[in-house]
Scaffold this motif. Structure first.
Motif, PDB file in Angstrom:
ATOM      1  N   VAL A  49     -23.745 -41.811  93.269  1.00 30.56           N
ATOM      2  CA  VAL A  49     -24.888 -40.841  93.099  1.00 30.56           C
ATOM      3  C   VAL A  49     -25.871 -41.190  92.222  1.00 30.56           C
ATOM      4  CG1 VAL A  49     -25.374 -38.432  92.334  1.00 30.56           C
ATOM      5  CG2 VAL A  49     -23.123 -38.852  93.276  1.00 30.56           C
TER       6      VAL A  49
ATOM      7  N   GLN B  61     -34.707 -39.764  91.363  1.00 28.52           N
ATOM      8  CA  GLN B  61     -34.311 -40.038  92.569  1.00 28.52           C
ATOM      9  C   GLN B  61     -35.427 -39.793  93.709  1.00 28.52           C
ATOM     10  OE1 GLN B  61     -34.155 -37.043  94.794  1.00 28.52           O
ATOM     11  NE2 GLN B  61     -33.444 -38.285  96.806  1.00 28.52           N
TER      12      GLN B  61
ATOM     13  N   ALA C  53     -36.784 -41.115  98.206  1.00 26.82           N
ATOM     14  CA  ALA C  53     -36.325 -41.577  99.238  1.00 26.82           C
ATOM     15  C   ALA C  53     -37.584 -41.993 100.387  1.00 26.82           C
ATOM     16  CB  ALA C  53     -35.267 -40.569 100.219  1.00 26.82           C
TER      17      ALA C  53
ATOM     18  N   ASP D  42     -33.153 -45.185  99.858  1.00 23.33           N
ATOM     19  CA  ASP D  42     -32.302 -44.243  98.717  1.00 23.33           C
ATOM     20  C   ASP D  42     -32.389 -44.858  97.337  1.00 23.33           C
ATOM     21  OD1 ASP D  42     -30.894 -42.223  97.744  1.00 23.33           O
ATOM     22  OD2 ASP D  42     -29.082 -42.899  98.524  1.00 23.33           O
TER      23      ASP D  42
ATOM     24  N   ARG E 122     -31.391 -44.367  93.644  1.00 22.51           N
ATOM     25  CA  ARG E 122     -30.503 -43.542  92.975  1.00 22.51           C
ATOM     26  C   ARG E 122     -30.945 -43.260  91.430  1.00 22.51           C
ATOM     27  NH1 ARG E 122     -25.314 -47.088  95.374  1.00 22.51           N
ATOM     28  NH2 ARG E 122     -26.951 -48.506  94.476  1.00 22.51           N
TER      29      ARG E 122
ATOM     30  N   SER F  48     -30.287 -34.545  92.898  1.00 21.37           N
ATOM     31  CA  SER F  48     -31.675 -34.154  93.452  1.00 21.37           C
ATOM     32  C   SER F  48     -31.796 -35.051  94.974  1.00 21.37           C
ATOM     33  CB  SER F  48     -32.817 -35.040  92.709  1.00 21.37           C
ATOM     34  OG  SER F  48     -34.030 -34.919  93.418  1.00 21.37           O
ATOM     35  N   ARG F  49     -32.015 -34.319  95.973  1.00 26.72           N
ATOM     36  CA  ARG F  49     -32.272 -35.039  97.442  1.00 26.72           C
ATOM     37  C   ARG F  49     -33.312 -34.726  97.840  1.00 26.72           C
ATOM     38  NH1 ARG F  49     -28.990 -37.510  95.014  1.00 26.72           N
ATOM     39  NH2 ARG F  49     -27.179 -38.285  95.813  1.00 26.72           N
TER      40      ARG F  49
ATOM     41  N   THR G  62     -37.628 -36.516  99.207  1.00 26.05           N
ATOM     42  CA  THR G  62     -38.175 -37.510  99.606  1.00 26.05           C
ATOM     43  C   THR G  62     -39.214 -38.217  98.417  1.00 26.05           C
ATOM     44  OG1 THR G  62     -38.050 -36.827 101.631  1.00 26.05           O
ATOM     45  CG2 THR G  62     -39.543 -38.377 101.319  1.00 26.05           C
TER      46      THR G  62
ATOM     47  N   SER H  37     -38.800 -34.706  92.296  1.00 27.12           N
ATOM     48  CA  SER H  37     -37.698 -35.059  92.191  1.00 27.12           C
ATOM     49  C   SER H  37     -36.973 -34.269  90.882  1.00 27.12           C
ATOM     50  CB  SER H  37     -37.418 -36.575  91.875  1.00 27.12           C
ATOM     51  OG  SER H  37     -35.886 -36.864  91.687  1.00 27.12           O
TER      52      SER H  37
ATOM     53  N   GLU I  20     -26.895 -27.393  97.022  1.00 28.61           N
ATOM     54  CA  GLU I  20     -28.048 -27.846  97.970  1.00 28.61           C
ATOM     55  C   GLU I  20     -29.270 -26.969  97.704  1.00 28.61           C
ATOM     56  OE1 GLU I  20     -28.330 -26.837 102.824  1.00 28.61           O
ATOM     57  OE2 GLU I  20     -26.563 -26.622 102.066  1.00 28.61           O
TER      58      GLU I  20
ATOM     59  N   ALA J  84     -30.489 -29.627  94.558  1.00 29.17           N
ATOM     60  CA  ALA J  84     -30.697 -30.856  95.339  1.00 29.17           C
ATOM     61  C   ALA J  84     -32.342 -30.733  95.968  1.00 29.17           C
ATOM     62  CB  ALA J  84     -30.019 -30.884  96.745  1.00 29.17           C
TER      63      ALA J  84
END
Length: 673
Positions: free
Chosen positions: A406, A431, A433, A437, A439, A482-483, A485, A490, A636, A640
């Protein structure tokens, strides 16, 4: 040293992208900042010089990709300046802050760049952008406006001067607080330790020994020392001496911060008016969940009256206890914690010193890791091969249940003289993307009074300190999970009154019976902790909300020549502030609002706590505070999502409704106050 050999200017080569701390000299940062600013300017020039019309990809996304070396250097410098304040770093801090501030202003005042951003903003709904891209465009547009992009030439000149001066004053404010904190110590002999638990005495002895003093005990002005001493010391005269020294910091002495406060308030007001806002509070809250000071104040007022009523009841009870013991004095701020501890012992059979014996630093840290494991499937592995910036700093690789990495977490929990006070989380890499990715690398810092070496993990924490560890760990999870782009969306890059939500939320688990039992606490002590939760909420509420209300008020004051000391006193009188409680942070050392990002926004802690109380009630209602379905949704929809959407939309996606405003009243046990 060349640019190619400078470790600050090149991607970090350590495992998981960790910084090579041993190769970084504290005197290298100014040069690295200067060089990376020049590189960033070249990237921005390239964006401006494009012939093609402005689009999301060639302007907004290009801005997101730009400045990576500068971001790396900046994040690392601010991490070290707050936790490793060597002479070289302190000497460079003002100049680096000035250069970064000037560079940020220059970006906002770049007419070509602003025009391209404004063009993308004008067509954002007709360009086929995703919702997170639209939000990024709108945030970029707002950032340029808040940076003065729409001002006249004269206005931009004045705005730049204000920003430069505010930057310098903030650095000076923080350095004054650090210097004043380190300049005083309560030097005790063994016969002056009555009532203090052994862990506190051991830490105090270790500090004195480090200075070459045997059979002496040093209590510092760190808040953890203050609260422990005020809670347990039977020497009222010494409690008063420590409290007065703590609250007198930077108030009229050689580190006096009142003139800095007055100038900062005037400059903040001028900047807000220049940008078209009524005052600094309206400027600061424009991009918050509350949106304006009236909404923030309404929540504070909802808590204030019942909190004060409960605090008045608590004060009467403590005064009765003093009188029953034959004490010929009125309850004072240096008495409150001591006598409240007696109430907890007698009424709830809560021995907080006994609780601390089960709250070893290493055990509480592991409890936080285990909680994240049960909620989100995470595992934490010590990476002894990854160096920190101090021997007390440990690195942890964070992994998913499937074994994938992660991110990387650094922990720095023990007090040192060169550290700023308090506790905080930060990011060395966020984080994102955009092109693969990336990290995150995050860090946690606290100031727990260390047990003597070699077993620093044996450091005992109070219940409140254990809460602090879980609180900051909640921030870390926000950054780690965090997820998104785009890097500017972030993790913790969210509204100020939303960012404390995941951290306040995490505090619930350290006082849960399940986690306390795992720490080896006996059932009767766990029950005592739970039953005592309702006690002291008057004190805690008034201490917090008083600060928030005065912060909001002083940043709405229209007087450009305000006397801040007189204003604060007048506000406390108007609030009928219980003087035996007092403000949690007196203004001369209130770093949150004068050397941090919480000016006119200290209310954020209560606002976020309202979200937290509502969210945790949902877990309790399931009968399982580790409910996997809710935990998955929280990860989520809250952790995220970062700032890829409006925070209210994130909360509603989590619970399916707007927040319940009465949840906080229930959590603070104030509904019947």
């Amino acid at each position: 040293m060349t640019e190619q050999s400078d470790p600050l200017l090149q991607p970090w080569p350590g495992p998981l992208g960790a910084p090579p701390f041993a190769r970084i000299g504290d005197d290298q940062f100014l040069r690295a900042v200067t060089t990376s600013i020049a590189w960033h300017k070249a990237e921005l020039d390239a964006i401006c010089e494009q012939v093609a019309p402005a689009t999301f990809e060639n302007t907004i996304a290009a801005l997101e990709r730009s400045g990576e070396p500068l971001a790396r250097v900046r994040r690392l410098f601010w991490a070290l300046s707050s936790a490793k304040g060597t002479l070289a770093i302190r000497e460079a801090e003002a100049e680096i802050s000035a250069r970064l501030s000037a560079h940020a202003v220059a970006i906002s005042h770049n007419a070509q760049l602003a025009a391209r951003v404004f063009a993308v903003h004008a067509s954002r709904h007709e360009s086929g952008l995703t919702p997170e891209q639209v939000r990024l465009v709108e945030d970029s547009h707002a950032s340029f406006l808040r940076g003065g992009a729409a001002l006249t030439r004269a206005g931009k000149y004045r705005f730049a001067a204000i920003e430069a001066r505010l930057s310098a004053l903030a650095v000076q404010f923080g350095q004054n607080v650090l210097a004043a904190t380190n300049a005083w110590v309560l030097d005790l002999e063994q016969n002056e330790l009555e009532g203090l638990p052994s862990a506190i005495c051991e830490a105090a002895a270790a500090r004195a020994t480090a200075k070459g003093l045997q059979d002496r005990y040093h209590i510092t002005l760190d808040r953890t020392d203050l609260e422990a001493f005020l809670t347990f010391s039977k020497r009222r005269d010494l409690r008063e001496a420590l409290w007065r020294a703590f609250t007198a910091r930077c108030d009229g002495d050689q580190h006096d911060n009142w003139p800095i406060i007055a100038e900062m308030l005037a400059l903040r007001r001028e900047r807000a008016v220049l940008l078209g806002y009524a005052d600094h509070a309206h400027y600061a809250l424009a991009d918050s969940m509350a949106h304006d000071p009236a909404a923030a104040s309404a929540l504070m007022r909802q808590l204030w009256a019942p909190g004060k009523r409960r605090a008045t009841q608590e004060a009467a009870e403590l005064q009765a206890l003093i009188d029953a013991e034959g004490g010929d004095f009125r309850l004072a701020p240096w008495d409150w914690r001591f006598y409240a501890e007696q109430v907890r012992r007698t009424r709830y059979a809560l021995d907080t010193a006994a609780a601390a014996e089960h709250l070893r630093l290493d055990a509480v840290r592991q409890a936080a890791f285990d909680t994240a494991g049960r909620l989100y499937g995470l595992s934490f592995y010590r990476r002894a091969d990854i160096e920190g910036y101090h021997p007390d700093v440990w690195a942890w690789e964070v992994k998913e249940s499937n074994g994938s990495t992660v991110g990387l977490l650094f922990t720095d929990y023990l007090a040192r003289p060169e550290k700023h006070g308090g506790a905080w989380m930060g990011s060395l890499r966020v984080q994102e993307a955009m092109d693969g990715d990336v990290r995150p690398i995050v860090y946690l810092v606290a100031n727990f009074a260390a047990a003597p070496p070699p077993d620093r993990g044996a450091t005992r924490l109070s219940i409140d300190e254990a809460r602090t560890l879980f609180h900051e760990f909640g921030h870390a999870l926000h950054g780690l999970l965090s997820r998104v782009t785009y890097p500017s969306q972030s993790g913790t890059a969210v509204a100020r009154d939303f960012v404390e939500f995941p951290s306040k939320f995490m505090e619930n688990w350290i006082v849960s019976p399940q986690v306390l039992a795992d720490l080896g606490m006996p059932e009767d002590l766990i029950s005592a902790i739970r039953e005592a939760e309702a006690y002291g909420q008057g004190f805690a509420t008034v201490e917090l909300i008083g600060c928030a209300l005065v912060d909001l008020a002083i940043h709405q004051n229209p007087d450009a020549q305000i006397d801040p000391r007189a204003f604060v006193e007048a506000q406390l009188d108007a609030l009928a502030m219980p003087r035996a409680v007092g403000l949690r942070h007196r203004f001369p050392y209130f770093t949150h609002i004068f050397d941090g990002g919480y000016s006119a926004a200290y209310y954020s802690y209560a606002w976020s706590e309202a979200l937290d109380a509502d969210a945790f009630e949902a877990f309790v209602a399931t009968g399982d505070i580790f409910d996997p379905g809710l935990a998955s949704r929280f990860r989520e929809e809250i952790l995220a999502a970062g700032n890829s959407r409006d925070p209210m939309a994130s909360f509603q996606a989590f619970l399916g409704r707007a927040p319940d405003g009465t949840a906080l009243m229930r959590a603070r046990h104030l509904l019947d106050a």
